[in-house]
Design a protein around this motif. Structure first.
Motif, PDB file in Angstrom:
ATOM      1  N   VAL A 159      -8.061   4.257  -7.764  1.00 30.53           N
ATOM      2  CA  VAL A 159      -6.652   4.544  -7.494  1.00 30.53           C
ATOM      3  C   VAL A 159      -6.522   6.004  -7.108  1.00 30.53           C
ATOM      4  CG1 VAL A 159      -4.315   4.510  -8.429  1.00 30.53           C
ATOM      5  CG2 VAL A 159      -5.987   2.833  -9.216  1.00 30.53           C
ATOM      6  N   ARG A 160      -5.820   6.264  -6.003  1.00 33.36           N
ATOM      7  CA  ARG A 160      -5.618   7.628  -5.537  1.00 33.36           C
ATOM      8  C   ARG A 160      -4.125   7.868  -5.336  1.00 33.36           C
ATOM      9  NH1 ARG A 160      -7.953   6.961  -1.149  1.00 33.36           N
ATOM     10  NH2 ARG A 160     -10.040   7.019  -1.966  1.00 33.36           N
ATOM     11  N   PHE A 161      -3.613   8.905  -5.982  1.00 38.11           N
ATOM     12  CA  PHE A 161      -2.215   9.308  -5.818  1.00 38.11           C
ATOM     13  C   PHE A 161      -2.190  10.582  -4.983  1.00 38.11           C
ATOM     14  CE2 PHE A 161      -2.072   7.004  -9.888  1.00 38.11           C
ATOM     15  CZ  PHE A 161      -1.143   6.039  -9.544  1.00 38.11           C
ATOM     16  N   LYS A 162      -1.367  10.565  -3.925  1.00 41.06           N
ATOM     17  CA  LYS A 162      -1.256  11.725  -3.051  1.00 41.06           C
ATOM     18  C   LYS A 162       0.205  12.051  -2.829  1.00 41.06           C
ATOM     19  CE  LYS A 162      -3.786   9.709   0.223  1.00 41.06           C
ATOM     20  NZ  LYS A 162      -4.520   9.496   1.471  1.00 41.06           N
ATOM     21  N   SER A 163       0.453  13.287  -2.481  1.00 39.93           N
ATOM     22  CA  SER A 163       1.795  13.719  -2.130  1.00 39.93           C
ATOM     23  C   SER A 163       1.757  14.276  -0.717  1.00 39.93           C
ATOM     24  CB  SER A 163       2.274  14.793  -3.099  1.00 39.93           C
ATOM     25  OG  SER A 163       3.564  15.214  -2.749  1.00 39.93           O
ATOM     26  N   ASP A 164       2.688  13.814   0.128  1.00 42.67           N
ATOM     27  CA  ASP A 164       2.755  14.261   1.511  1.00 42.67           C
ATOM     28  C   ASP A 164       4.148  14.802   1.777  1.00 42.67           C
ATOM     29  OD1 ASP A 164       2.481  14.762   4.177  1.00 42.67           O
ATOM     30  OD2 ASP A 164       1.805  12.752   4.707  1.00 42.67           O
ATOM     31  N   SER A 165       4.247  16.082   2.041  1.00 46.07           N
ATOM     32  CA  SER A 165       5.559  16.711   2.229  1.00 46.07           C
ATOM     33  C   SER A 165       6.121  16.506   3.626  1.00 46.07           C
ATOM     34  CB  SER A 165       5.455  18.206   1.924  1.00 46.07           C
ATOM     35  OG  SER A 165       4.514  18.802   2.791  1.00 46.07           O
ATOM     36  N   ASN A 166       5.394  15.835   4.513  1.00 42.92           N
ATOM     37  CA  ASN A 166       5.895  15.576   5.869  1.00 42.92           C
ATOM     38  C   ASN A 166       6.981  14.511   5.892  1.00 42.92           C
ATOM     39  OD1 ASN A 166       4.154  17.478   6.937  1.00 42.92           O
ATOM     40  ND2 ASN A 166       2.536  15.982   7.292  1.00 42.92           N
ATOM     41  N   PHE A 167       7.052  13.687   4.847  1.00 41.29           N
ATOM     42  CA  PHE A 167       8.067  12.646   4.758  1.00 41.29           C
ATOM     43  C   PHE A 167       9.221  13.172   3.908  1.00 41.29           C
ATOM     44  CE2 PHE A 167       4.082  10.441   5.452  1.00 41.29           C
ATOM     45  CZ  PHE A 167       4.411   9.588   6.489  1.00 41.29           C
ATOM     46  N   HIS A 168      10.441  13.096   4.414  1.00 37.16           N
ATOM     47  CA  HIS A 168      11.575  13.679   3.697  1.00 37.16           C
ATOM     48  C   HIS A 168      12.034  12.812   2.531  1.00 37.16           C
ATOM     49  CE1 HIS A 168      11.812  16.800   6.656  1.00 37.16           C
ATOM     50  NE2 HIS A 168      11.840  15.893   7.610  1.00 37.16           N
ATOM     51  N   ASP A 169      12.209  11.509   2.743  1.00 42.27           N
ATOM     52  CA  ASP A 169      12.694  10.644   1.663  1.00 42.27           C
ATOM     53  C   ASP A 169      11.566   9.917   0.955  1.00 42.27           C
ATOM     54  OD1 ASP A 169      12.157   9.182   3.930  1.00 42.27           O
ATOM     55  OD2 ASP A 169      13.748   7.726   3.599  1.00 42.27           O
ATOM     56  N   LYS A 170      10.376   9.972   1.506  1.00 46.66           N
ATOM     57  CA  LYS A 170       9.230   9.317   0.877  1.00 46.66           C
ATOM     58  C   LYS A 170       8.178  10.372   0.592  1.00 46.66           C
ATOM     59  CE  LYS A 170      10.084   4.793   2.817  1.00 46.66           C
ATOM     60  NZ  LYS A 170       9.497   3.655   3.478  1.00 46.66           N
ATOM     61  N   GLY A 171       6.910  10.032   0.707  1.00 50.17           N
ATOM     62  CA  GLY A 171       5.858  11.025   0.524  1.00 50.17           C
ATOM     63  C   GLY A 171       5.031  10.844  -0.726  1.00 50.17           C
ATOM     64  N   LYS A 172       5.366   9.857  -1.570  1.00 50.19           N
ATOM     65  CA  LYS A 172       4.565   9.547  -2.752  1.00 50.19           C
ATOM     66  C   LYS A 172       3.650   8.387  -2.379  1.00 50.19           C
ATOM     67  CE  LYS A 172       7.231  12.229  -5.316  1.00 50.19           C
ATOM     68  NZ  LYS A 172       7.268  13.571  -4.876  1.00 50.19           N
ATOM     69  N   ILE A 173       2.386   8.688  -2.186  1.00 52.79           N
ATOM     70  CA  ILE A 173       1.439   7.714  -1.641  1.00 52.79           C
ATOM     71  C   ILE A 173       0.500   7.231  -2.734  1.00 52.79           C
ATOM     72  CG2 ILE A 173      -0.389   7.355   0.062  1.00 52.79           C
ATOM     73  CD1 ILE A 173       0.953   9.674   1.649  1.00 52.79           C
ATOM     74  N   CYS A 174       0.303   5.912  -2.786  1.00 53.96           N
ATOM     75  CA  CYS A 174      -0.633   5.290  -3.717  1.00 53.96           C
ATOM     76  C   CYS A 174      -1.631   4.466  -2.915  1.00 53.96           C
ATOM     77  CB  CYS A 174       0.124   4.406  -4.700  1.00 53.96           C
ATOM     78  SG  CYS A 174      -0.965   3.463  -5.780  1.00 53.96           S
ATOM     79  N   ASP A 175      -2.916   4.770  -3.058  1.00 55.84           N
ATOM     80  CA  ASP A 175      -3.999   4.008  -2.437  1.00 55.84           C
ATOM     81  C   ASP A 175      -4.787   3.329  -3.544  1.00 55.84           C
ATOM     82  OD1 ASP A 175      -3.245   5.271  -0.085  1.00 55.84           O
ATOM     83  OD2 ASP A 175      -4.879   6.723  -0.138  1.00 55.84           O
ATOM     84  N   ILE A 176      -5.045   2.039  -3.393  1.00 51.41           N
ATOM     85  CA  ILE A 176      -5.874   1.324  -4.370  1.00 51.41           C
ATOM     86  C   ILE A 176      -6.954   0.558  -3.614  1.00 51.41           C
ATOM     87  CG2 ILE A 176      -5.972  -0.415  -6.192  1.00 51.41           C
ATOM     88  CD1 ILE A 176      -3.081   0.202  -6.857  1.00 51.41           C
ATOM     89  N   GLU A 177      -8.187   0.723  -4.074  1.00 51.14           N
ATOM     90  CA  GLU A 177      -9.323  -0.006  -3.512  1.00 51.14           C
ATOM     91  C   GLU A 177      -9.945  -0.834  -4.624  1.00 51.14           C
ATOM     92  OE1 GLU A 177     -13.704   1.046  -1.790  1.00 51.14           O
ATOM     93  OE2 GLU A 177     -12.048   2.357  -1.212  1.00 51.14           O
TER      94      GLU A 177
END
Length: 99
Positions: free
Chosen positions: A39-57
């Motif tokens: 599980v990988r949690f990332k934050s991306d500030s390029n998205f204004h209303d979103k940007g909380k990313i969860c990747d699961i393999e």
């Protein structure tokens, strides 16, 4: 059930890890052929209303399964990602049942 967590540009959260493990535990109980999850949690500030990313393999016999989602908060992203993985697992289980 073995779950590896990575936090990229995000503070480590025990409550988020516990929430994710609880949701993944249901998948591990339902699909006995699962081996582990990354599980990988990332934050991306390029998205204004979103940007909380969860990747699961998911690691299982055959090709690994992967899903990702980008939402407004991490809990919603985890639920969405696990929902996508469950759809993939249902297809994979049908393949196992036909052989």
């Amino acid at each position: 059930m073995m779950v590896n967590f990575q936090y990229v540009n995000v503070d480590v959260s025990e409550t988020l890890s516990a929430f994710t493990e609880e949701k993944l535990g249901k998948l591990f109980n339902k699909y006995e052929f699962l081996i582990s999850a990354s599980v990988r949690f990332k934050s991306d500030s390029n998205f204004h209303d979103k940007g909380k990313i969860c990747d699961i393999e998911l690691s299982l016999p055959g090709p690994r399964l992967f899903a990702t989602s980008n939402e407004g908060n991490y809990e919603v992203a985890v639920r969405e990602t696990i929902s996508d993985l469950e759809r993939q697992l249902k297809k994979r289980k049908q393949i196992y049942n036909t052989h």
